[in-house]
Design an enzyme around this catalytic site. Structure first.
Site, PDB file in Angstrom:
ATOM      1  N   ARG A 280     -11.216 -18.516  37.449  1.00 47.97           N
ATOM      2  CA  ARG A 280     -10.394 -17.316  37.555  1.00 47.97           C
ATOM      3  C   ARG A 280     -10.219 -16.643  36.192  1.00 47.97           C
ATOM      4  NH1 ARG A 280      -5.649 -18.064  38.101  1.00 47.97           N
ATOM      5  NH2 ARG A 280      -5.534 -20.316  37.790  1.00 47.97           N
TER       6      ARG A 280
ATOM      7  N   LYS B 137      -7.426 -16.894  46.016  1.00 46.84           N
ATOM      8  CA  LYS B 137      -6.133 -16.928  45.342  1.00 46.84           C
ATOM      9  C   LYS B 137      -5.400 -15.586  45.420  1.00 46.84           C
ATOM     10  CE  LYS B 137      -6.032 -21.228  44.215  1.00 46.84           C
ATOM     11  NZ  LYS B 137      -5.156 -22.139  45.010  1.00 46.84           N
TER      12      LYS B 137
ATOM     13  N   HIS C  58       2.003 -24.356  47.200  1.00 46.73           N
ATOM     14  CA  HIS C  58       0.691 -24.780  46.717  1.00 46.73           C
ATOM     15  C   HIS C  58       0.646 -26.304  46.819  1.00 46.73           C
ATOM     16  CE1 HIS C  58      -2.506 -24.691  43.288  1.00 46.73           C
ATOM     17  NE2 HIS C  58      -3.064 -24.662  44.478  1.00 46.73           N
TER      18      HIS C  58
ATOM     19  N   SER D 104      -4.208 -30.071  38.950  1.00 49.08           N
ATOM     20  CA  SER D 104      -5.540 -30.662  38.873  1.00 49.08           C
ATOM     21  C   SER D 104      -5.502 -31.989  38.125  1.00 49.08           C
ATOM     22  CB  SER D 104      -6.483 -29.693  38.151  1.00 49.08           C
ATOM     23  OG  SER D 104      -7.774 -30.245  38.037  1.00 49.08           O
TER      24      SER D 104
ATOM     25  N   LYS E  66      -4.031 -35.237  44.075  1.00 47.25           N
ATOM     26  CA  LYS E  66      -3.534 -34.601  45.303  1.00 47.25           C
ATOM     27  C   LYS E  66      -4.520 -34.754  46.460  1.00 47.25           C
ATOM     28  CE  LYS E  66      -3.593 -30.161  45.500  1.00 47.25           C
ATOM     29  NZ  LYS E  66      -3.399 -28.701  45.507  1.00 47.25           N
ATOM     30  N   THR E  67      -5.788 -34.442  46.203  1.00 46.91           N
ATOM     31  CA  THR E  67      -6.798 -34.534  47.258  1.00 46.91           C
ATOM     32  C   THR E  67      -7.028 -35.977  47.670  1.00 46.91           C
ATOM     33  OG1 THR E  67      -7.897 -32.541  46.450  1.00 46.91           O
ATOM     34  CG2 THR E  67      -9.179 -33.984  47.865  1.00 46.91           C
TER      35      THR E  67
ATOM     36  N   ASP F 180      -4.500 -27.268  50.481  1.00 48.04           N
ATOM     37  CA  ASP F 180      -4.146 -26.484  49.293  1.00 48.04           C
ATOM     38  C   ASP F 180      -2.983 -25.506  49.453  1.00 48.04           C
ATOM     39  OD1 ASP F 180      -4.804 -25.969  46.522  1.00 48.04           O
ATOM     40  OD2 ASP F 180      -5.591 -24.036  47.147  1.00 48.04           O
TER      41      ASP F 180
ATOM     42  N   ARG G 259     -17.608 -26.272  42.616  1.00 51.26           N
ATOM     43  CA  ARG G 259     -16.792 -26.173  43.834  1.00 51.26           C
ATOM     44  C   ARG G 259     -17.635 -26.178  45.102  1.00 51.26           C
ATOM     45  NH1 ARG G 259     -10.947 -25.944  43.560  1.00 51.26           N
ATOM     46  NH2 ARG G 259     -10.432 -25.444  41.392  1.00 51.26           N
TER      47      ARG G 259
END
Length: 529
Positions: free
Chosen positions: A56, A198, A217, A235, A239-240, A254, A319
């Site tokens: 981004r 986003k 989020h 990150s 979390k994942t 997400d 990604r």
């Protein structure tokens, strides 16, 4: 330019002979290959490069300063204002630019799995692979829904249109501009597809709270008994990994909303990081990357077209985009009840936060606003030792409203639904990064499982004298000595100094939240530091 004129110009573009409307996944894959936008991988996914921009561009993101929203937006370095004149000029230029293209691609869909609160969206793309990305990341309409679909927001994306900062009033050749009054997201100068995802999330973070819905989020899953868990974390915090549980169904990975009815996924797909991806470590993600998926900046073997997930020569931010239906263990539609358990994940490289602690409502609001984790030595130029990093509400780049609004809503919902909140440190123990060691993943999984199963509800706890956190003295499957961070350090004085230093950084960071109640600051933050 009025909203009516904006819509007229858009309608003229979409009525042109070059507009390809609602192409199927196979049709879009064919277009990607015919137009040489990407290559096919060994598993049938589309592999593309995003060129100069592999992430981004936060300094190029703007919100149009319009009368109806000017007093609501939390203006600053995240939400940069731009004039209506600048937007109008660029909007006309971009649409004229797209009219001259041989083909443009249009996707109609939704953001929000709960039909009561979903947002009808439209995505207009210069690239076929961007349209494929939108098809996989957002919620796809049924044939019946498509007949009556009227977009409430439209993304117009022209990656090869580059702005002139002097003439166009931007900061660079790249721009991501949201107009809430005209219901347009205008993107140019960047091929990174994540800007579309986003941008819609940022819009939902404005619209949902206006309806009394907390936008979040986080990832979410649900157990066999219908118990819902939320996982917040930046990150590298796990979390994942921790939300992917064979015994629980995934709601989403997400972005979610929490309404009076429960939790719902905002998206229809996943945008997973691929660095070092393997079937052994993350089988669900690995096996989801099949026909129709999009791989960004992943290097392929020249002959076999097998992805090399260890190769980060293009970027660390590799990604994969795929529909959530590509994962077996999911809830469809992506809607569930109210959360029973909320997990805040942090990777404390200072090695001083407990591996798990129970939070009061005030502490939950404090740590939600703080959004703490660590940057490690070597991850960025100039970083030679661990550094604290704070991302408000675990998603500061995507919050148009004042952060206190989201925190207050979280506190209200914790009270209303008696949700339990835990802070889980997946970072270091026995010393800071370089001295201590990373938390044992099996221990972390056992702690999370105990929290989800209610096994920590009545366990004896002790209060951390610096951070004020309630630390359980016993967790099934975890050695007791692991639970108290000070006991894992050989040098107790070094532990105390490092803990006081981090507590001080928490307090310093929190001074920016002027709108937060004194009670949250007093009862939620560190006791010392």
């Amino acid at each position: 330019m009025s909203t009516v004129n904006v819509q007229i110009e858009l309608n003229e573009l979409l009525a042109g002979g070059n507009a390809q409307l609602q192409l199927s996944v196979p049709q879009l894959v064919e277009k990607v290959l015919m137009r040489q936008e990407g290559n096919l991988t060994a598993t049938g996914a589309v592999s593309v490069s995003t060129g100069k921009y592999t992430g981004r561009s936060p300094k190029d993101k703007f919100i149009v300063n319009e009368t109806s929203i000017t007093d609501k937006i939390d203006w600053g370095s995240v939400n940069q204002p731009i004039s209506e004149a600048v937007f109008n000029n660029l909007y006309t230029k971009v649409l004229e630019y797209l009219k001259e293209k041989e083909e443009i691609f249009v996707f109609k869909g939704f953001a929000g799995a709960d039909h009561k609160y979903r947002l009808p969206i439209q995505v207009v793309n210069e690239f076929a692979w961007h349209n494929l990305f939108a098809h996989q990341l957002f919620i796809r309409p049924s044939a019946e829904e498509l007949k009556t679909h009227e977009a409430a927001f439209t993304i117009v994306s022209a990656p090869t249109f580059k702005a002139d900062p002097i003439l166009d009033g931007t900061n660079s050749e790249t721009f991501i501009i949201v107009s809430f009054e005209k219901r347009i997201v205008l993107i140019g100068g960047t091929e990174y597809a994540g800007e579309m995802k986003k941008s819609i999330f940022s819009i939902m973070n404005y619209l949902l709270p206006e309806q009394g819905i907390l936008s979040m989020h986080c990832s979410a899953n649900v157990g066999e008994e219908g118990d819902v868990a939320l996982f917040f974390g930046l990150s590298g915090t796990g979390k994942t990994t921790l939300s992917a549980d064979p015994n629980r169904k995934l709601i989403g990975d997400d972005e979610h909303g929490w309404s009076d009815h429960g939790v719902f996924n905002i998206e229809g797909g996943c945008y997973a990081k691929c660095v070092d991806l393997s079937r052994e470590k993350e089988p669900q993600i690995f096996d989801a990357i099949t026909f129709g998926s999009v791989l960004e900046n992943v290097v392929l073997d020249e002959n076999t077209r097998v992805p090399d997930y260890k190769n980060t020569s293009l970027t660390e931010n590799t990604r994969a985009a795929y529909p959530i239906s590509a994962i077996d263990n999911i809830v469809l539609p992506s809607v569930a009840g109210h959360p029973n358990t909320i997990i805040f994940l942090t990777a404390d490289a200072f090695g001083v936060l407990p591996p798990i602690s129970r939070l009061t409502k005030e502490q939950a609001m404090y740590h939600f606003l703080s959004g703490f984790t660590s940057k490690l030595a070597g991850t960025e130029r100039g970083i030679t030792s661990p550094q604290a990093t704070f991302s408000t509400c675990f998603g500061s780049p995507f919050l148009p409203l004042n952060a206190s609004r989201y925190a207050e809503m979280l506190g209200e919902k914790i009270d209303a639904h008696n949700a339990k909140v835990f802070l889980v440190n997946t970072g270091w123990t026995g010393g800071e990064y370089g001295v201590g060691r990373r938390m044992n993943l099996s221990h972390t999984r056992a702690m999370v499982q105990a929290a989800l199963n209610g096994e920590l509800d009545n366990v004896e706890t002790v209060k951390d004298e610096i951070f004020g956190l309630e630390i359980p003295l016993h967790v099934p499957g975890v050695p007791d000595e692991v639970l108290m961070p000070e006991r894992t350090w050989a040098d107790k004085e070094a532990y105390r100094a490092k803990a006081l230093d981090l507590a001080g950084q928490f307090k310093q960071n929190f001074t920016k939240f002027a709108a937060v109640s004194e009670e949250t600051v007093k009862l939620g933050g560190p006791l010392q530091g």
